[in-house]
Design a protein around this motif. Structure first.
Motif, PDB file in Angstrom:
ATOM      1  N   THR A 130      35.789 115.184  98.221  1.00 44.99           N
ATOM      2  CA  THR A 130      36.924 114.265  98.218  1.00 44.99           C
ATOM      3  C   THR A 130      36.959 113.472  96.917  1.00 44.99           C
ATOM      4  N   VAL A 131      38.156 113.178  96.492  1.00 43.10           N
ATOM      5  CA  VAL A 131      38.376 112.313  95.334  1.00 43.10           C
ATOM      6  C   VAL A 131      39.224 111.137  95.789  1.00 43.10           C
ATOM      7  N   VAL A 132      38.711 109.937  95.590  1.00 39.63           N
ATOM      8  CA  VAL A 132      39.459 108.736  95.978  1.00 39.63           C
ATOM      9  C   VAL A 132      40.590 108.529  94.979  1.00 39.63           C
ATOM     10  N   ILE A 133      41.794 108.365  95.499  1.00 38.72           N
ATOM     11  CA  ILE A 133      42.982 108.218  94.655  1.00 38.72           C
ATOM     12  C   ILE A 133      43.562 106.820  94.835  1.00 38.72           C
ATOM     13  N   ASP A 134      43.545 106.041  93.772  1.00 38.25           N
ATOM     14  CA  ASP A 134      44.166 104.716  93.769  1.00 38.25           C
ATOM     15  C   ASP A 134      45.563 104.824  93.167  1.00 38.25           C
ATOM     16  N   SER A 167      54.672 104.068  88.122  1.00 32.36           N
ATOM     17  CA  SER A 167      53.590 104.450  89.023  1.00 32.36           C
ATOM     18  C   SER A 167      52.445 105.044  88.226  1.00 32.36           C
ATOM     19  N   THR A 168      51.234 104.801  88.696  1.00 34.45           N
ATOM     20  CA  THR A 168      50.062 105.426  88.087  1.00 34.45           C
ATOM     21  C   THR A 168      49.166 105.977  89.181  1.00 34.45           C
ATOM     22  N   ILE A 169      48.449 107.026  88.853  1.00 37.31           N
ATOM     23  CA  ILE A 169      47.501 107.660  89.771  1.00 37.31           C
ATOM     24  C   ILE A 169      46.136 107.582  89.124  1.00 37.31           C
ATOM     25  N   ASN A 170      45.248 106.814  89.731  1.00 31.25           N
ATOM     26  CA  ASN A 170      43.928 106.542  89.142  1.00 31.25           C
ATOM     27  C   ASN A 170      44.049 106.087  87.689  1.00 31.25           C
ATOM     28  N   GLY A 171      45.022 105.197  87.482  1.00 32.11           N
ATOM     29  CA  GLY A 171      45.211 104.607  86.164  1.00 32.11           C
ATOM     30  C   GLY A 171      45.967 105.459  85.176  1.00 32.11           C
ATOM     31  N   GLN A 172      46.375 106.665  85.562  1.00 34.72           N
ATOM     32  CA  GLN A 172      47.078 107.568  84.644  1.00 34.72           C
ATOM     33  C   GLN A 172      48.567 107.583  84.958  1.00 34.72           C
ATOM     34  N   ASP A 173      49.374 107.479  83.906  1.00 34.46           N
ATOM     35  CA  ASP A 173      50.828 107.580  84.066  1.00 34.46           C
ATOM     36  C   ASP A 173      51.231 109.050  83.961  1.00 34.46           C
ATOM     37  N   VAL A 205      42.977 102.552  97.075  1.00 40.85           N
ATOM     38  CA  VAL A 205      43.717 101.290  97.051  1.00 40.85           C
ATOM     39  C   VAL A 205      45.142 101.544  96.570  1.00 40.85           C
ATOM     40  N   VAL A 206      46.107 101.049  97.321  1.00 45.35           N
ATOM     41  CA  VAL A 206      47.515 101.092  96.916  1.00 45.35           C
ATOM     42  C   VAL A 206      47.943  99.704  96.526  1.00 45.35           C
ATOM     43  N   THR A 207      48.315  99.531  95.258  1.00 45.24           N
ATOM     44  CA  THR A 207      48.722  98.226  94.741  1.00 45.24           C
ATOM     45  C   THR A 207      50.224  98.229  94.525  1.00 45.24           C
ATOM     46  N   LEU A 208      50.904  97.297  95.180  1.00 45.04           N
ATOM     47  CA  LEU A 208      52.354  97.177  95.063  1.00 45.04           C
ATOM     48  C   LEU A 208      52.712  95.963  94.211  1.00 45.04           C
ATOM     49  N   ASP A 209      53.560  96.191  93.248  1.00 41.51           N
ATOM     50  CA  ASP A 209      54.028  95.122  92.354  1.00 41.51           C
ATOM     51  C   ASP A 209      55.542  95.107  92.416  1.00 41.51           C
TER      52      ASP A 209
END
Length: 352
Positions: A259-263, A326-332, A347-351
């Motif tokens: 598994t890879v954790v996806i933020d 939007s970014t996936i693990n810090g990548q655009d 973690v899902v961060t909403l702004d």
């Protein structure tokens, strides 16, 4: 096929064969006599249509699809029982029964002191979901605590008709024989709790085979499921001896997906809601997207988490007008997983 054989068409053909000097109007004796026969013939044609549809596996209903597939030795997967880990304050007897909510469980094997494999007595995926304190159905002297703590082997529902139809046609295209790729695919997929498989040739040299699996909930398999699959396919203590499903000379190693954790970070345009009110629904939709990817893992070289897919799905949520960033693990950008990796949501961060 016989849709043109309507009541009206049949009556018309019958009346055409009768001399015109006979009263053939509706209500006349000759019309009414023919109409009764035409009605029965129409029913016969409807039945013939059904027979033709039921004859071919492309259109057969479940009972007749099962009959046709059985001619080739292919059968639908039956519903199975979930196996869970039970932790007890003392050893219990095999066969001891417990309840949790509306479900009952029975101890089937001792793992370690006070730890047992507990089988849900109800088949299907319903047995995969409940954890917590167990209540003994019959009094057990000295037992202080009893808990279900972990899913070991997922239970599965009976194979849906359309899934079975697809698998039947797939088996007709495959040529399973003597440990070839199709042979491993079919045999490993038949193991209780396995939801997907990828076989690899010679990962550790000639005569070795690698098998990577995902469980039927499309999560990484538990150590118990990996051990079960390993024992069925090629027992470790007799590896290569042909005592499992693997042919003689094949040394098989079974492993599970990683598994890879996806933020996820999302900058949204919202109206009449707050980010906090959206949090759960956003996470559920992304989880559903990840599940759809995991279901494709077996047939994909690798999985790609696509920004556009996430953003387009979120626009269906009431209150989200647009996704600005939007970014996936810090990548655009899209995020590509490796061969045997599947995503889990971090973690899902909403702004906003």
């Amino acid at each position: 096929m016989f849709e043109h054989q309507s009541f009206e068409a049949i009556v018309e053909r019958m009346l055409e064969r009768i001399s015109n000097d006979v009263d053939k109007r509706e209500g006349a004796i000759i019309y009414d006599t023919g109409a009764m026969t035409a009605k029965e013939l129409q029913e016969m044609y409807i039945a013939l249509d059904s027979i033709i549809l039921e004859t071919f596996p492309e259109t057969a209903s479940r009972p007749n699809l099962i009959r046709r597939a059985a001619e080739y030795g292919v059968y639908p997967y039956e519903a199975t029982n979930a196996i869970l880990k039970g932790v007890f304050s003392k050893d219990i007897s095999i066969g001891s029964r417990f309840s949790l909510g509306e479900l009952d469980y029975i101890a089937i094997q001792r793992i370690a002191p006070g730890i047992y494999e507990m089988q849900c007595e109800t088949t299907g995926v319903i047995g995969n979901t409940q954890f917590g304190a167990l209540i003994p159905i019959e009094y057990i002297d000295g037992l202080e605590t009893a808990n279900l703590t972990e899913l070991l082997i997922p239970g599965e529902d009976e194979e849906p008709t359309e899934d079975f139809r697809i698998r039947f046609f797939l088996t007709r295209k495959q040529i399973p024989y003597g440990g070839n790729r199709d042979d491993y695919l079919q045999k490993v997929m038949s193991i209780h709790g396995v939801g997907g498989v990828k076989p690899y040739r010679a990962p550790a040299g000639g005569g070795t085979v690698g098998i990577t699996i995902i469980d039927s909930d499309f999560n990484p398999p538990s150590p118990a499921l990996i051990e079960e699959a390993q024992t069925i396919i090629d027992p470790i203590v007799n590896s290569g001896e042909g005592l499992g499903l693997a042919p003689y000379g094949h040394r098989v190693t079974v492993s599970g997906v990683e598994t890879v954790v996806i933020d996820i970070y999302l900058k949204l345009v919202i109206s009449n809601v707050t980010p906090g009110q959206l949090q759960n629904e956003v996470e559920e939709i992304i989880d559903e997207y990840f599940l759809s990817l995991k279901k494709e893992w077996q047939n994909a070289n690798f999985l790609i988490i696509r920004q556009l897919q996430i953003e387009s799905r979120l626009l269906d949520i009431v209150g989200i007008s647009d996704v600005l960033e939007s970014t996936i693990n810090g990548q655009d950008s899209n995020f590509t997983l490796t061969l045997n990796q599947v995503p889990i949501l971090g973690v899902v961060t909403l702004d906003a």
